[in-house]
Write an enzyme that holds these catalytic residues in place. Structure first.
Site: not given
Ligand code: GUN
Length: 308
Positions: A55, A99, A122
């Protein structure tokens, strides 16, 4: 139809989306604005560390800023919440992503509920969830948004279709069902208690597998010609399983010899692909789209916050 005509190439579509974001970031830069995404990573989960790294790297590649806040697994709830509050107050921060999963014992909703809805890239804050339910989406979860984007760009007719979503998570299954509904599909959501899962799935024109079980979806779940989207990602480290799932697949065998693992999805790709009309691979399907849509959300959050 050749096999490659059938493949829904998420990696290529994600590349197109990233280029569009890059161009918009460049024009914002002329106005002196550089979007910034802050990611909070609590604990040592190796998969989470890899995702967070991608990311941050993608942000920078597209001309945006990114900060990663790494906290040890021993961090307490109040410390994580204090960090989120600080990021909410910081005017330079456009996007805040915590996350998941958080370490066991931590209250995920208490943390997510604190994120400023305008920075919630998110799309998991109840405010943004509510707007999505009402059909006036603002910031929405990246994975289902990526799936919709892919279906639209590939000309898949969703309007009037029967869509079946397998999985009811807050981050994929539920928002996916809502987004398909808003695209005028007739939507069924299946889960671990669904009776005759295969029978329900066989009704689907568009089948979304987001259940988190390796190769659960086989040919018996698929109507001939259906569009299959595989949201699952599993690291398979056991040789017998690799041979069972990918018999005679030299590329997978070589990857396994080199890395000791291969990636596979919720769909038994080798057996389902010959029946499907279109299908996403794993890797190279939905995964790259998720990060591309996070970049879109970060850009949108920056534009909305800064009146762009
Ligand atoms: N863990 C796995 N996929 C995601 C996501 O799209 N966002 C977040 N915050 N955590 C994740």
């Amino acid at each position: 139809m050749t096999d490659s005509d059938r493949l829904l190439d998420g990696a290529r579509i994600a590349g197109e989306i990233r280029e569009e974001v890059r161009a918009r970031v460049a024009s914002l830069a002329e106005a002196g604005v550089t979007p910034r995404l802050d990611v909070v990573l609590v604990g040592e989960d190796p998969a989470s560390r890899v995702y967070v790294g991608s990311k941050a790297k993608t942000c920078v590649e597209l001309g945006m800023l990114s900060r990663t806040h790494e906290l040890p697994a021993t961090t307490n709830q109040a410390e994580v919440e204090d960090l989120v509050k600080r990021l909410n107050r910081d005017p330079d921060v456009d996007g805040v992503l915590v996350q998941l999963p958080l370490p066991r014992g931590m209250e995920t909703h208490a943390v997510l509920d604190l994120i400023d809805p305008g920075k919630d890239v998110d799309g998991l804050h109840p405010h943004n969830v509510g707007l999505l339910v009402q059909g006036r989406p603002r910031l929405v979860p990246c994975t289902p948004a990526g799936v919709i984007e892919m279906l639209q760009r590939e000309g898949v007719e969703v309007k009037g279709s029967r869509a079946v979503v397998v999985g009811r998570s807050e981050i994929v299954g539920k928002p996916m069902a809502l987004m398909l509904l808003h695209q005028h599909a007739t939507v069924t959501v299946c889960h671990s208690r669904t009776r005759d899962l295969a029978g329900v799935c066989r009704e689907a024109d568009v089948l979304i597998a987001a259940v988190g079980q390796l190769a659960l979806i086989g040919p018996e779940h698929v109507r001939e010609g259906a569009v299959i989207v595989d949201v699952g990602t599993h690291r398979v480290t056991d040789r017998a399983t690799v041979e069972r799932l990918f018999p005679g697949n030299e590329r997978k065998r070589k990857t396994f010899e080199k890395r000791g693992a291969v990636l596979a999805g919720d769909v038994d790709f080798e057996r389902v692909a010959p029946v499907a009309g279109k299908i996403t691979p794993v890797p190279g399907g939905v995964g790259p789209l998720t990060i591309a849509m996070l970049m879109v959300n970060t850009l949108r959050a920056a534009q909305a916050r800064r009146g762009g």
